[in-house]
Enzyme design. Structure first.
Site, short mmCIF file in Angstrom:
data_model
loop_
_atom_site.label_atom_id
_atom_site.label_comp_id
_atom_site.label_asym_id
_atom_site.label_seq_id
_atom_site.Cartn_x
_atom_site.Cartn_y
_atom_site.Cartn_z
CE LYS A 207 -3.70 2.23 2.80
NZ LYS A 207 -4.68 2.21 3.77
CD GLU A 213 9.12 -6.11 7.17
OE1 GLU A 213 9.23 -5.09 6.56
OE2 GLU A 213 9.06 -6.37 8.35
N GLY A 268 -5.18 -1.95 5.07
CA GLY A 268 -4.25 -3.05 4.49
C GLY A 268 -4.90 -4.29 4.98
NE ARG A 269 -6.69 -4.03 11.12
CZ ARG A 269 -5.93 -2.64 10.97
NH1 ARG A 269 -4.78 -2.55 10.33
NH2 ARG A 269 -6.39 -1.78 11.58
CD GLU A 354 -1.98 -4.89 11.77
OE1 GLU A 354 -1.04 -5.64 11.75
OE2 GLU A 354 -2.50 -4.58 10.65
CG HIS A 385 -5.04 -35.79 17.56
ND1 HIS A 385 -5.20 -37.12 17.91
CD2 HIS A 385 -6.11 -35.55 16.81
CE1 HIS A 385 -6.22 -37.48 17.42
NE2 HIS A 385 -6.80 -36.53 16.70
CE LYS A 513 4.67 -1.15 7.86
NZ LYS A 513 3.82 -0.80 6.81
C1 G6Q Z 1 -2.57 -3.76 7.94
C2 G6Q Z 1 -1.28 -3.23 8.54
C3 G6Q Z 1 -0.19 -3.92 7.92
C4 G6Q Z 1 0.24 -3.68 6.40
C5 G6Q Z 1 1.65 -4.27 6.06
C6 G6Q Z 1 2.25 -3.92 4.78
O1 G6Q Z 1 -3.70 -3.42 7.95
O2 G6Q Z 1 -1.30 -1.81 8.17
O3 G6Q Z 1 -0.09 -5.15 7.95
O4 G6Q Z 1 -0.64 -4.22 5.47
O5 G6Q Z 1 2.38 -3.55 7.09
O6 G6Q Z 1 1.99 -2.59 4.48
P1 G6Q Z 1 2.14 -2.09 3.03
O7 G6Q Z 1 1.01 -2.76 2.24
O8 G6Q Z 1 2.44 -0.43 3.09
O9 G6Q Z 1 3.51 -2.53 2.53
#
Ligand code: G6Q
Length: 547
Positions: A207, A213, A268-269, A354, A385, A513
């Protein structure tokens, strides 16, 4: 400052009411009310919810609904769907529901209808998907694409990975999917070792396009591709991006023509319904992707129109509040008896934790009550189990959601009956337990007697009274899965409203981050001046000496 929900009339009434129910056994509630199963079950969008195995009565539900009324849940649902800036700390709307607005009715953000841009990006995704699936999109050496590697993390990874795993049966046989998320080079390297650069398409999903990463993995993948194919030009046919940040995508070296956009009002989520869902559309095709959207849309309609007493997300949210705030439960187990939902607990962990891992209200006032519980889980049958022992005889209250498919996507004679019997047996036993008298009688029947029998009774008694919600559906399909995901998105929203939280920000993630970025130059020796805490500084010295 608004008043905290813990000051409301309903909260006080629920506190008192809990004292009456504190020692009540669910099994006794069933004995008292022969209609309990019928009374406490409801269907919507292809999902059947049985919530009768909970520590609650009609009065509990009435009081919980009163709590939702006092929290102005009805108004908040309108705010959410209308595109109001419900994410107040970032001054944004949270319009994942617009992405699946199958009626295509206008939805305004800052006075502008967002539907035309949603439709336009959807159209581009569709054209691109068809080109790849029909083998018209060619790689640098002229070969068609048979491997899709999504590079993203968190919200740009978990949703698509979960959906593709769940709907593997719908997957194109000509495409294989991989997901790279972890910055440990093991993840990317192991995948690169298995794939052919000539036939691979990388989707860089971020996003913000600033996530350490993702950018590191994307740069390494890009370098690998150029090395393998011997040309920078190859990037254009093998890399596409999904982002809200066009300039950063361009700076990275991806042509904006190969970028699929989404917007800051998609969290994002909550983003699998947007262009972040590109790997899903590539895997299962446009029609099945649309069915996923339709399932979610149906649940959206239900959430907006059903009365609270018959509203699935409202009921699930209120029941969780009941346990968290009035029974001090700190956890929620997600137990799918459907192996296709293997990644669903991990997906929900992010969605719930989150969104609800907050300790101040929207206005910044500290809360004086517990908020989102720790969400975890695994496919139920495997869990039996492994960790179910703690649910049966441990010392914690563990409310569970048990998800059950009536039919397997891959039927084999005799298997589904075994799945169903295990699921029902566990939910029954967790609730029913086995008291000392019952245990003694069972042991006597088995020939036990005397002192050894007395000792055995304590060990083989099950307190029971562990609550569960059972969610049943026919076969997991794109539509059912869409509804199931939307159910939990809205459950989280219900809880956030009652607790007065903003579920759409994630300052904890942002802090992680920033700190990681600040430590990077210290570890590489570029910057020695930044002091952290003595332990971190000591670890930095140790790492530098031993690497
Ligand atoms: C989700 C969070 C987080 C995000 C990641 C990746 O709601 O904000 O999990 O999706 O940190 O972020 P980017 O999509 O910006 O790389």
């Amino acid at each position: 400052m608004n008043t905290l929900i813990s000051q409301s009339t309903a909260w006080a009434a629920l506190t008192q009411h809990q004292q009456q129910l504190a020692h009540t056994k669910i099994r006794d509630l069933f004995s008292q009310d022969k209609q309990r199963f019928e009374r406490f079950s409801v269907t919507a969008a292809g999902l059947f919810l049985d919530y009768s195995k909970n520590r609650l009565t009609t009065e509990t539900l009435n009081l919980l609904q009163q709590l939702a009324e006092e929290a102005k849940l009805k108004e908040w649902i309108i705010h959410l769907f209308r595109g109001d800036k419900v994410n107040n700390t970032e001054q944004r709307a949270a319009l994942h529901t617009a992405l699946r607005n199958r009626a295509n009715t206008p939805i305004l953000v800052d006075g502008q209808d967002v539907m035309p841009q949603i439709n336009q990006v959807f159209q581009r995704l569709q054209v691109f998907t068809e080109a790849v699936r029909n083998q018209q999109w060619r790689g640098h050496t002229g070969k068609s694409i048979n491997t899709i590697v999504n590079i993203g993390i968190g919200g740009s990874d978990l949703g698509p990975a979960m959906v593709i795993r769940a709907l593997k049966r719908y997957q194109s046989p000509n495409l294989t999917n991989y997901f790279v998320s972890n910055v440990d080079s093991t993840h990317l390297s192991q995948i690169l070792a298995q794939i052919n650069p000539e036939t691979t398409l990388f989707i860089v999903a971020s996003k913000t396009f600033t996530t350490q990463e993702t950018l590191l993995n994307a740069r390494s993948a890009r370098r690998w591709l150029i090395e393998q194919l011997g040309s920078e030009q190859a990037v254009a046919q093998h890399f596409v991006a999904v982002s809200t940040a066009t300039q950063k995508v361009v700076d990275f070296g991806i042509d904006p023509a190969n970028m699929f956009e989404f917007w800051d009002w998609v969290g994002g989520r909550y983003s699998l319904w947007s262009a972040i869902g590109l790997p899903i559309m590539l895997a299962i095709g446009k029609e099945h992707f649309e069915e996923l959207l339709s399932g979610a849309y149906e649940l959206d309609q239900h959430f907006q129109t059903a009365s609270f007493s018959h509203n699935l997300p409202v009921l699930l949210g209120l029941i969780e509040i009941w346990y968290v705030n009035f029974f001090n439960a700190s956890t929620q187990a997600i137990l799918p008896y459907d192996f296709s939902l293997e990644l669903f607990p991990a997906y929900l962990q992010q969605l719930c934790m989150e969104s609800l891992g907050k300790r101040v209200t929207r206005e910044g006032q500290p809360v004086d009550y517990a908020t989102g519980p720790i969400v975890w889980g695994a496919p139920g049958n495997n869990g039996q189990h492994a960790f179910y022992q703690l649910l049966h005889q441990g010392s914690h209250l563990v409310p569970a959601d048990i998800l059950i498919a009536l039919h397997s996507q891959y039927p084999l004679s005799g298997h589904q009956e075994a799945v169903l019997s295990n699921a029902l047996a566990q939910a029954h036993t967790l609730m029913q337990g086995r008291n000392a008298v019952e245990t003694e009688s069972v042991l006597r029947d088995l020939g036990g007697q005397g002192e050894s029998l007395k000792q055995s009774v304590a060990h083989r008694t099950f307190p029971g009274n562990q609550p569960s919600n059972i969610i049943l559906y026919s076969t997991l399909s794109p539509k059912t899965l869409g509804a199931l995901i939307a159910l939990y998105e809205h459950k989280v929203f219900v809880e956030s409203v009652c607790w007065g939280l903003n579920p759409f920000d994630q300052w904890g993630v942002e802090l992680g981050k920033q700190v990681a970025n600040s430590l990077l130059p210290v570890l590489s020796g570029e910057n020695r001046d930044i002091a952290h805490d003595p332990s971190t500084d000591g670890l930095i010295r140790y790492i530098q000496q031993h690497r």
